[in-house]
Design an enzyme around this catalytic site. Structure first.
Site, mmCIF file in Angstrom:
data_model
loop_
_atom_site.group_PDB
_atom_site.id
_atom_site.type_symbol
_atom_site.label_atom_id
_atom_site.label_comp_id
_atom_site.label_asym_id
_atom_site.label_seq_id
_atom_site.Cartn_x
_atom_site.Cartn_y
_atom_site.Cartn_z
ATOM 1 N N GLU A 103 5.255 28.779 -0.538
ATOM 2 C CA GLU A 103 5.066 27.474 0.105
ATOM 3 C C GLU A 103 5.230 26.336 -0.908
ATOM 4 O O GLU A 103 5.772 25.276 -0.582
ATOM 5 C CB GLU A 103 3.700 27.400 0.785
ATOM 6 C CG GLU A 103 3.505 28.421 1.896
ATOM 7 C CD GLU A 103 4.607 28.394 2.944
ATOM 8 O OE1 GLU A 103 5.183 27.311 3.182
ATOM 9 O OE2 GLU A 103 4.898 29.461 3.512
ATOM 10 N N HIS A 106 8.779 25.471 -1.266
ATOM 11 C CA HIS A 106 9.299 24.511 -0.286
ATOM 12 C C HIS A 106 9.023 23.072 -0.736
ATOM 13 O O HIS A 106 9.871 22.186 -0.565
ATOM 14 C CB HIS A 106 8.661 24.755 1.079
ATOM 15 C CG HIS A 106 9.230 25.931 1.816
ATOM 16 N ND1 HIS A 106 10.585 26.122 1.987
ATOM 17 C CD2 HIS A 106 8.630 26.989 2.420
ATOM 18 C CE1 HIS A 106 10.797 27.231 2.678
ATOM 19 N NE2 HIS A 106 9.624 27.785 2.940
#
Length: 235
Positions: A103, A106
């Protein structure tokens, strides 16, 4: 005498992809649970791992927060926040570190202006356009004129944007995992054997995106064949 309609397009094209998708979902959950059983050597939690990846890439404007649920982890680019689930946020396992680092990957993509993730974000609103009502309406009224065939075809085209979205999602997710694993290795967040565990978790997660793409493509082909077949019958 009752009439039974068998959707062979669904059975032949879509159903195998759906089965693959279900298997991928079960596989990622079982893989995550497997590598969530043992605490990692450094005692690093998912939240700490996400922050470490952000620091390693010089990203300072992203927060890390907790969100309830199972595998509900995601990065919200609007609020500049990484939200980590119950089994990741304050948990020190190889699986938690792998997911959290992904994550964070990202977030790094946005910070580095990685083109595919911007394309994916731009497509999201368009994919919410209802394609099925157009297809159903076009097929139902196709006997009234050729124009309704084009209405149905427009519905198929709208659904095709979902295929584009999934196609762009694949490199985005693979790249985030690559950034995550590289950061884990370079920053020594996990031991070598723990890095292998994290990689297996992320690989299993990647399979879910491959499966989702296959379902979307097969559904697109099914809808296209149904509309094309309806037009031939009208002629």
């Amino acid at each position: 005498m009752p009439f039974f309609y068998v959707d062979w397009y669904y059975i032949v094209l879509v159903l195998p992809a759906v089965i693959l998708s279900l298997w991928a979902s079960v596989h990622v959950k079982s893989t995550f649970r497997r590598y969530s059983q043992v605490r990692n050597a450094r005692g690093m939690t998912g939240a700490e791992a996400a922050m470490a990846v952000l620091r390693a890439h010089g990203v300072t404007d992203v927060r890390v927060e907790h969100v309830s649920g199972e595998l509900t982890d995601h990065f919200d680019p609007k609020d500049h926040v990484i939200r980590l689930s119950d089994a990741v946020y304050n948990v020190a396992t190889p699986a938690a570190v792998g997911v959290a680092a992904h994550e964070a990957g990202h977030a790094v993509q946005y910070a580095r202006h990685y083109a595919p993730i911007y394309i994916r974000a731009a497509i999201v609103p368009v994919t919410n356009i209802g394609s099925m009502p157009l297809i159903v309406l076009g097929l139902a009224l196709s006997g009234l004129g050729q124009v309704f065939y084009y209405v149905a075809l427009a519905g198929v085209a709208c659904y095709g944007l979902c295929v584009v979205f999934q196609l762009v999602t694949l490199p985005t997710e693979f790249n985030a995992s690559h950034r995550a694993l590289r950061a884990i290795e370079e920053s020594a967040l996990l031991l070598p054997e723990e890095q292998t565990a994290a990689k297996r978790v992320l690989t299993a997660a990647a399979l879910t995106y491959v499966a989702a793409l296959s379902v979307t493509i097969m559904q697109f082909l099914r809808l296209l064949l149904i509309v094309a077949g309806g037009n031939r019958r009208r002629d």
